[in-house]
Design a protein around this motif. Structure first.
Motif, short mmCIF file in Angstrom:
data_model
loop_
_atom_site.label_atom_id
_atom_site.label_comp_id
_atom_site.label_asym_id
_atom_site.label_seq_id
_atom_site.Cartn_x
_atom_site.Cartn_y
_atom_site.Cartn_z
N ILE A 199 0.67 -1.24 0.02
CA ILE A 199 -0.07 -0.07 -0.10
C ILE A 199 0.87 1.38 -0.06
N GLN A 200 2.04 1.28 0.76
CA GLN A 200 3.15 2.42 0.95
C GLN A 200 3.33 2.41 -0.46
N HIS A 201 3.77 1.58 -1.18
CA HIS A 201 4.42 1.46 -2.58
C HIS A 201 3.33 2.22 -3.55
N ASP A 202 2.32 1.79 -3.44
CA ASP A 202 1.09 2.40 -4.32
C ASP A 202 0.94 3.76 -4.14
N ILE A 203 1.15 4.36 -2.84
CA ILE A 203 1.02 5.73 -2.74
C ILE A 203 1.99 6.45 -3.10
N ARG A 204 3.26 5.93 -2.95
CA ARG A 204 4.49 6.59 -3.51
C ARG A 204 4.17 6.64 -5.04
N ARG A 256 -10.79 9.01 -4.99
CA ARG A 256 -10.02 8.60 -6.34
C ARG A 256 -8.86 7.82 -5.72
N LEU A 257 -7.95 8.38 -4.53
CA LEU A 257 -6.85 7.63 -3.96
C LEU A 257 -7.38 6.24 -3.34
N ALA A 258 -8.36 6.31 -2.62
CA ALA A 258 -8.92 5.29 -1.94
C ALA A 258 -9.33 4.11 -2.98
N GLN A 259 -9.80 4.57 -4.23
CA GLN A 259 -10.35 3.61 -5.14
C GLN A 259 -9.03 2.95 -5.90
N MET A 260 -8.03 3.84 -6.20
CA MET A 260 -6.71 3.04 -6.73
C MET A 260 -6.02 2.37 -5.53
N PRO A 297 -12.30 19.34 3.91
CA PRO A 297 -13.38 19.71 3.51
C PRO A 297 -13.82 19.64 1.91
N ALA A 298 -12.69 19.92 1.28
CA ALA A 298 -12.69 19.86 -0.21
C ALA A 298 -12.57 18.08 -0.75
N GLY A 299 -11.94 17.35 0.19
CA GLY A 299 -11.66 16.06 -0.23
C GLY A 299 -10.62 15.84 -1.20
N VAL A 300 -9.48 16.82 -1.05
CA VAL A 300 -8.37 16.95 -2.03
C VAL A 300 -7.15 16.66 -1.12
N ILE A 301 -6.27 15.66 -2.00
CA ILE A 301 -4.78 15.66 -1.20
C ILE A 301 -3.86 16.11 -2.36
N THR A 302 -3.05 17.05 -1.85
CA THR A 302 -2.08 17.89 -2.47
C THR A 302 -0.67 17.18 -2.24
#
Length: 466
Positions: A357-362, A375-379, A410-415
């Motif tokens: 999972i950590q590899h996929d996040i990177r 979208r991240l959770a879906q991936m 609040p916006a549900g966005v990850i930067t």
């Protein structure tokens, strides 16, 4: 210097006279006397008068010692030990060993021979109590004497084994740790290493992991790579595997398994090297992401024997490619047959899932600057809460696997791009200016080249017209 008349005729009793007397005594030879006394004393002891025999032998030993006849002293002392052992007079044996080793002016050679003779006969004693008493006596008389350090170390090992056989692991470990064999010059390389490994093993059995690591660091890794020490090398890394399994350090476990795998004796048989290679691959897969882990993964992928294990090669390949691996892995069925991953309750399989999972996040962070949490959770094939938990753990990590990201809930966005500092902006501006100046210089060069070509064509046309 004038001579004092009062000193004439007086005996010199200073230290020089002691040295002279000692030199004179060294000239005496008691070999003829010993050839008569020793057989008679031996017969007397076998006839039942051991006390009388010992008195005669001790008297001979004293005369020979004062006379400086080392050979006779050694021979007499050995006869005393052998008679006590032969007739099984254990109290007399212990008393006379102590007496012979602690007599005033006793020679080192005699002490060494007495202790060696006693140490050799320890294994022949069947009675545990008698054996223990003799070992303690020999250890007492050899304490602090560098010339019998090897014999004392072997006796300590025997005593430790006796304690271990009784089930007293703590005492066995404490006794064996008394000897600092790495400083002993009388022991050969193999014996020293074997002794250190026994110390490590007992510390692990005692669950004294801190001391086990301290002793393990005394083992020279280059020394155990020698060809005649392969068995020592394998034992050493097996003990390290026990230690690092307790510490849950997969990278060190991978190094230990790899070291065993690369042992020439292990490489000869597939049934020996295959478990070590697969274990090393599994440990590398669950190791935290850092430069050391990446380097070891690339080296392992170059291993020829890994071609014979395609599932494990595929497992490592996931961690060096910029693609989503996604849990469960395609080779999940085959790798979970491995002994380390067979038990889902152990820490190996859950940690492997975390690493995937950590590899996929990177990978996502490499290709996205902004992405929605859904979208991240879906991936990742996780829930939003679980994916956020993994992301937060990577952001707050203090190791090299740390990730730079911000979550706008609040916006549900990850930067994934962090805020730039003034130095970052200045460095970026400098790079842009350098690139611009490089393009201007290249353009000028092309323009000059075109002018030169045009002039050459013009000159060629004029020459043709004329």
């Amino acid at each position: 210097m004038p001579i004092d008349p009062l000193s004439e005729g007086k005996e010199d009793t200073g230290p020089d006279s002691y040295v002279l007397d000692k030199e004179e005594k060294k000239k005496k030879d008691f070999s003829d006397e010993s050839r008569v006394e020793i057989p008679e004393a031996t017969d007397m002891a076998r006839d039942g008068d051991l006390s009388g025999a010992l008195e005669r032998l001790l008297a001979l030993e004293k005369r020979a010692r004062l006379g400086g006849d080392v050979r006779t002293v050694s021979e007499t002392a050995l006869v005393i030990v052998k008679l006590c052992f032969e007739l099984e007079h254990w109290e007399e044996l212990n008393a006379n060993i102590t007496l012979l080793c602690k007599r005033r002016g006793q020679y080192k050679q005699v002490q060494v021979k007495v202790i060696q003779e006693g140490a050799e006969r320890v294994s022949k004693i069947k009675d545990k109590g008698v054996k223990l008493q003799l070992i303690e006596t020999l250890r007492t008389v050899s304490e602090g004497k560098i010339y019998v350090e090897a014999e004392r170390a072997r006796l300590t090992m025997e005593l430790s084994r006796m304690k271990e056989a009784e089930g007293d692991i703590a005492s066995a470990a404490d006794i064996l740790q008394e000897e600092q064999v790495e400083t002993y010059g009388a022991m050969n390389k193999r014996e020293k290493l074997d002794y250190l490994l026994e110390q490590v093993r007992l510390c692990l059995d005692k669950q004294d992991y801190v001391r086990a690591l301290i002793i393990a660091k005394k083992v020279n890794r280059k020394t155990i790579e020698e060809g005649d020490l392969e068995d020592i090398k394998v034992r050493f890394y097996r003990l390290l595997i026990r230690y690092y399994s307790h510490e849950k350090d997969p990278l060190e476990l991978a190094r230990a398994y790899s070291a065993i795998f690369r042992t020439p004796g292990i490489q000869e048989h597939p049934e020996d090297w295959e478990p070590e290679l697969t274990s090393a691959v599994v440990m590398l897969a669950i190791s935290p992401f850092d430069n050391h882990q990446v380097d070891l993964v690339h080296k392992m992928l170059q291993e020829e024997k890994l071609e014979q294990l395609p599932e494990y090669k595929s497992l490592l390949t996931h961690f060096v490619t910029d693609e989503l691996a996604q849990w469960p892995l395609p080779e999940h069925e085959s790798i979970t047959q491995h002994p380390l991953l067979a038990d889902s309750k152990d820490w190996y399989l859950p940690m492997l899932r975390d690493r995937v999972i950590q590899h996929d996040i990177r990978v996502v962070a490499k290709f996205y600057t902004r992405i929605s949490a859904a979208r991240l959770a879906q991936m990742l094939q996780l829930s939003k809460d679980e994916s956020e938990k993994y992301l937060c753990d990577m952001v707050t990590s203090t190791t090299s696997e740390r990730l730079i990201a911000k979550i706008d809930r609040p916006a549900g966005v990850i930067t994934f791009r962090g805020r730039k500092t003034a130095n970052d902006h200045l460095s970026e501006w400098t790079a842009d200016i350098s690139e611009l100046l490089g393009l201007v210089e290249k353009t000028c060069h092309i323009i000059h080249k075109e002018h030169a070509i045009h002039k050459a064509h013009a000159a060629q046309r004029l020459a043709t017209d004329s």
